[in-house]
Design a protein around this motif. Sequence first.
Motif, short mmCIF file in Angstrom:
data_model
loop_
_atom_site.label_atom_id
_atom_site.label_comp_id
_atom_site.label_asym_id
_atom_site.label_seq_id
_atom_site.Cartn_x
_atom_site.Cartn_y
_atom_site.Cartn_z
N THR A 1 0.58 -0.98 -0.16
CA THR A 1 -0.03 -0.18 0.09
C THR A 1 0.33 1.55 -0.12
OG1 THR A 1 -0.39 0.35 2.39
CG2 THR A 1 -2.03 -1.27 0.96
N GLN A 2 0.14 2.34 -0.26
CA GLN A 2 0.90 3.53 -0.82
C GLN A 2 0.47 4.96 0.33
OE1 GLN A 2 1.43 4.90 -4.37
NE2 GLN A 2 3.57 5.07 -4.58
N TYR A 3 0.89 5.57 0.85
CA TYR A 3 -0.39 6.88 0.79
C TYR A 3 0.13 8.11 0.25
CZ TYR A 3 -1.96 3.96 4.54
OH TYR A 3 -2.23 2.85 5.67
N VAL A 4 -0.94 8.79 -0.48
CA VAL A 4 -0.40 9.78 -1.08
C VAL A 4 -1.00 11.22 -0.83
CG1 VAL A 4 0.18 8.17 -3.46
CG2 VAL A 4 -2.05 8.78 -2.57
N VAL B 1 -1.87 20.83 -9.72
CA VAL B 1 -1.13 22.23 -9.98
C VAL B 1 -0.74 22.40 -11.47
CG1 VAL B 1 1.09 23.08 -9.61
CG2 VAL B 1 0.81 21.50 -8.24
N THR B 2 -1.18 23.46 -11.73
CA THR B 2 -0.55 24.05 -13.34
C THR B 2 0.88 24.99 -13.39
OG1 THR B 2 -3.08 24.75 -13.42
CG2 THR B 2 -1.71 25.89 -15.06
N LEU B 3 1.60 24.32 -14.47
CA LEU B 3 3.02 24.85 -14.62
C LEU B 3 2.66 25.16 -15.55
CD1 LEU B 3 5.91 24.14 -12.91
CD2 LEU B 3 6.26 22.02 -15.28
N SER B 4 3.64 26.63 -15.77
CA SER B 4 3.42 27.92 -16.88
C SER B 4 5.18 26.82 -17.72
CB SER B 4 3.86 28.89 -16.46
OG SER B 4 5.02 29.40 -15.50
N ASP C 1 9.40 11.90 -9.97
CA ASP C 1 8.64 11.42 -10.64
C ASP C 1 7.65 12.72 -11.49
OD1 ASP C 1 9.07 9.15 -9.81
OD2 ASP C 1 7.04 9.41 -7.99
N ILE C 2 7.29 13.92 -11.38
CA ILE C 2 7.27 15.19 -11.55
C ILE C 2 7.99 15.49 -12.39
CG2 ILE C 2 6.29 17.11 -11.43
CD1 ILE C 2 6.25 17.09 -7.72
N ARG C 3 9.19 15.61 -12.48
CA ARG C 3 10.12 15.83 -13.87
C ARG C 3 9.76 14.74 -14.94
NH1 ARG C 3 15.45 14.97 -16.20
NH2 ARG C 3 16.51 16.37 -17.53
N THR C 4 9.72 13.29 -14.74
CA THR C 4 9.43 12.88 -15.55
C THR C 4 8.01 12.68 -16.16
OG1 THR C 4 10.50 11.28 -14.15
CG2 THR C 4 9.09 10.19 -15.84
N HIS C 5 7.23 13.37 -15.91
CA HIS C 5 5.46 13.47 -16.57
C HIS C 5 5.79 14.25 -17.57
CE1 HIS C 5 1.13 13.56 -16.00
NE2 HIS C 5 1.60 14.67 -16.06
N TYR C 6 6.34 15.27 -16.55
CA TYR C 6 6.32 16.57 -17.88
C TYR C 6 7.01 16.76 -18.88
CZ TYR C 6 3.63 19.52 -14.43
OH TYR C 6 2.60 20.23 -13.83
N ARG C 7 8.39 15.69 -18.74
CA ARG C 7 8.65 15.38 -19.34
C ARG C 7 8.12 14.81 -21.00
NH1 ARG C 7 14.80 15.94 -19.63
NH2 ARG C 7 14.76 14.15 -20.74
N GLU C 8 7.16 13.69 -20.37
CA GLU C 8 6.41 12.70 -21.36
C GLU C 8 5.48 13.29 -21.97
OE1 GLU C 8 7.29 9.66 -18.93
OE2 GLU C 8 8.75 8.14 -19.30
N PRO D 1 -3.43 22.65 -15.44
CA PRO D 1 -4.31 22.48 -14.95
C PRO D 1 -4.16 20.32 -14.30
CG PRO D 1 -6.51 23.08 -15.21
CD PRO D 1 -5.50 23.22 -16.08
N THR D 2 -3.13 20.18 -14.01
CA THR D 2 -2.74 18.63 -13.58
C THR D 2 -2.69 18.00 -12.35
OG1 THR D 2 -1.08 18.81 -15.50
CG2 THR D 2 -1.21 17.00 -14.28
N THR D 3 -3.27 17.20 -12.44
CA THR D 3 -3.72 16.36 -10.83
C THR D 3 -2.40 15.67 -10.51
OG1 THR D 3 -6.34 16.28 -10.62
CG2 THR D 3 -5.20 15.31 -9.22
N PHE D 4 -1.41 15.42 -9.24
CA PHE D 4 -0.93 14.55 -8.89
C PHE D 4 -1.09 13.83 -7.92
CE2 PHE D 4 1.61 17.23 -11.67
CZ PHE D 4 2.60 16.38 -12.52
N GLN D 5 -0.63 12.46 -7.70
CA GLN D 5 -0.67 11.67 -6.45
C GLN D 5 0.94 12.05 -6.17
OE1 GLN D 5 -3.37 8.34 -7.01
NE2 GLN D 5 -5.34 10.09 -6.37
N LEU D 6 0.76 12.11 -4.98
CA LEU D 6 2.21 12.63 -4.73
C LEU D 6 2.60 11.46 -3.63
CD1 LEU D 6 2.70 16.23 -5.30
CD2 LEU D 6 3.26 14.21 -6.98
#
Lengths: 345, 435
Positions: free
Chosen positions: B58-61, B66-69, B122-129, B137-142
Motif C-alpha cells: 500500500t502507498q499513501y499519497v 498544479v498548473t506548471l507554466s 516523478d513530476i519531472r518525468t511526467h512533464y517530460r513525457e 491544471p494537472t492532478t498529481f498523487q504524490l
Amino acid sequence: MSVLKMTASTLAIAAISATAATARENVQIAGSSTVLPYASIVAEAFGDNTDFPTPVVESGGSSAGLKRFCEGVGENTIDIANSSRPIRDSDIELCLENGVTDIIEVRIGYDGIVFASQIDGPAYTAFEPADIFNALGATVLVDGEVVANPHTQWADFNADLPADDIVAFIPGTKHGTREVFEDKVLLVGCEETGAMAAMMESGMSEDDAEDACIEVRGNGITVDIDGDYTETLARIEANPNGVGVFGLAFYENNTDSLKVATMGGVEPTTETIAAGDYPVSRPLFFFIKQAHIGVIPGVKEFAQFFIADEIAGPDGPLAQYGLVSDPELAATQATVETEETLDVN
Amino acid sequence: MTDTSKFTSLKVQDPRTKKRNAAEKRFRAYGIVAIAIGGLFLAALTFTIVKSGLPAFTQYVMKLEVTLSQEQFDDAESQLLKTAVYRDIFIDNFSEQLDANGVDVEYDAAALERLLGKVGGDIRTHYRENPDDIGQPTTFQLQLSSRVEGYFRGRVTRDTLVDSRFLEKADLDIVDVLRDAGLMTGRFNWAFLTGKDSGVDNPGGAGIGASVIGSFFMMLVVLFLSLPIGVAASIYLEEFAPKNRFTDLVEVNISNLAAVPSIVFGILGLSVFIQFMHLPQSAPLVGGLVLTLMTLPTIIISTRASLKSVPPSIRDAALGIGASKMQSVTHHVLPLAMPGILTGTIIGLAQALGETAPLLLIGMVGFVAREYPDGVASGFLDPNSAMPAQIYTWAARADVGFYEKAWGGIIVLLVFLLLMNAIAIFLRKKFERRW
C-alpha cells in the motif's frame, strides 16, 4: 529439436552481443558501506536529472573498493572507489603496479561516529573517551598498575555511569569506521587515563603502547560487527545493556529506537561536527580514475554533480540525510574541474 | 506334552502385546508432534512475512492539482538539481490547493518538505513525457515520506515520534487535517511491483520490478544452458558411459559439486567470467552463468534418477525390435523420463532464483537495479540486480521504510517460488507414468 535450435540461437545471440556490447555506458562505483548511502542518493538524482544512465554503486568496504579500483585501467575495472578513509601508500603502490597512475581525490564531507544504546535501556547518556577505554580496552590502568581489564560494570570506574554490565558492539576490522574508533576514542582515552604513559614507563616502545591501547577485550564484552549498522541495531535491540557504534546518519534515521550519548560533553549533530566540537568524526572520500574520464561517459559529470553546492552543500539532499558538509567544498570543486591528480611519486 | 499355561485368550492382550501396541502408538504420536512443530513454524513464518510485508503493497499519497507554466518548466530544466525545483514549485502551490478545497491549516514550506517523499523525479518525468500538460491544471498523487506512511500504518505515533529533522510532532497535526479533508489517501502500490531501486532517502519510490526482470534474464540463461548440458551429461553417463574408474570419479565429483557452498561459484564467476573472459560486471548474463554452474549438479542428479527409474524392459523391448541405442534413448527412455527431468530442472531453477551469495561477488548487490533493460541484449548485459539481492540490499538500509520493502520483496519472491513449484507438481502429475 526445436529446444535444441532455440538453445543454439540463444547462445549465439548471447555470444555476439557479449562481444558487441562491451562498451560500458554507465559509471561503475564500489567501496565503503558508509559512503554507499550518499553515493546512492547522488546516483539516483544523477539519473533523474541528466541524460546519463544511473551509475551502479556497490558496497564491500573501503579497502575492498580501493583494491578493485587499483586492479587496472579499462572497462572491466571500476571508475570510482568510495572510501571512508584516506588512500594509503599500500593502495597507491598497488595502483602503480597495475598502471593506475592518475587518481583524483575528492572529499565529499564528514561523517560523525556516535555511541548509542536502547532508548529505554540504562542511562548511557554521557561518555568520555576515557570511559570507553576503561570499559573496552584489553589492558587498563588501575591504581597506578597496568592490568588486564577487571571492570565488569560501567560504574566500576566512573560512579556517574550506570551500574550495568559492559557490552559493546563495535565495527569489525574491515570497516574504515573501526580505525576512527581506535584513533579518536580508544587511543585518546588511553592517553587521558595515563595508561599509555604507564605502559611506556614499563619499557614498551611508543608503537607497542599504541597497539596495546587500541586492543579491545573481546570475550563477549566487545563484539565485532562485520555487517552493516542494521546488524548492530538488531544486537542492541536484543540486549538492553548494549552500547553500539553507529554513523550519525544511521542514528538520526532510527531515533525512535536509539538514544545517543554525548562525547566529551558534546552532543553529536551535523552542526557540532561541522564546527569540529564533536571529537569523533572523519572525512569521507571518493577516488576517480582519471584515465576513465572521457572514455566511460559521465564519470567527470557524475563527480561534478556529486560535489555541486545543490547536492553536497549544507542545504542539499546529502546534508538532509546526515552528511556533514565540507566547508571547503569550493576547493574540492576546483580539484575536479581541473582534474588535479594525487602526487603519487 | 504342551504347556497349556503359555496360551492365553486371543481376546485378552498379554503384557508383551500391550507393550508393543503402546510403543506403536507412541511412535505415531512422535510423527504427529513432528508434523505439528513443522506446521507451527510454517504458520509463524507465513504470519510474520505477510504481516511485515503487506505494508509494502500500500502507498499513501497526497492529491494535488498544479498548473506548471512554460517559464517554470524552462527555469527548472536549466537548473542542476531539477527535481528539487519541481518539488518546490509544488510546495509553493500548496496554499492555493488548500483554499480550493476549503481546508484551513497552519503550515510552512519546511513542514511540507518533511511530509512529502522524493517526488521531484516523478513530476519531472511526467512533464517530460507529457509536454501538453504544461500550462494545464494537472492532478498529481504524490508519494508521502516514509515516516508519514508509518503514521498511517500505526508504526509511528505521537508517543514514539522523536522530533527530528525528518518529522516533527506538529507535522502530524497537518497530516490529520489533510487526511480528514481527503487530500491524503492510501492506495495499492503498483509502483512497488513495477518500480526500480531508489536512493536511501527515498524508500517510498523503491520497487522490485527491475530486479524481477534481472532475475528473469538470469533464469533464462540458467534454463537454456543447464537443461541441455545437464540432460546430455546425464544421458551419456547413464546410458552410454562405460563403467570404469574415470566415470566413477566423474560421478563422485558431480555429487561433491552439488554440495559446494554457492559463494564458491561466485568467486569462480568473478575470476573466470569477469576477470578472464572480460564479460561485463553486474550483468544478468554473468549471474546466469554462475547460477548455471550451481544448478547443473542438481539437474544432472535428478535427471539421472529419472532415467534410472525407466524400467530396463522398455530399453530391451526397443533394442529387441531393432532400434539403435540412440533411438531407444530418444524415442523411448527420454520421453518417459521427461516429467522427472522437468521437475528436477524447475526445482533447480527455484533454488537458483533464491540465491544471493554468488551475486555478491559479481557486482549484482548494491544500488544496481535502476534501469529497465531496453531490449534483449540489454537485458542480458546491462547492470541489473536480482530479487534476493535486492531484498538483501533493502534490509541493510537505515530507513525502516526499506525494511517493509524487503519483507514485501520476500512475498513477491515466494509467490514466484510457489508458482514454479506448482508448475513442477503439475508437470509431474500430468505426465507421470507408473509401472
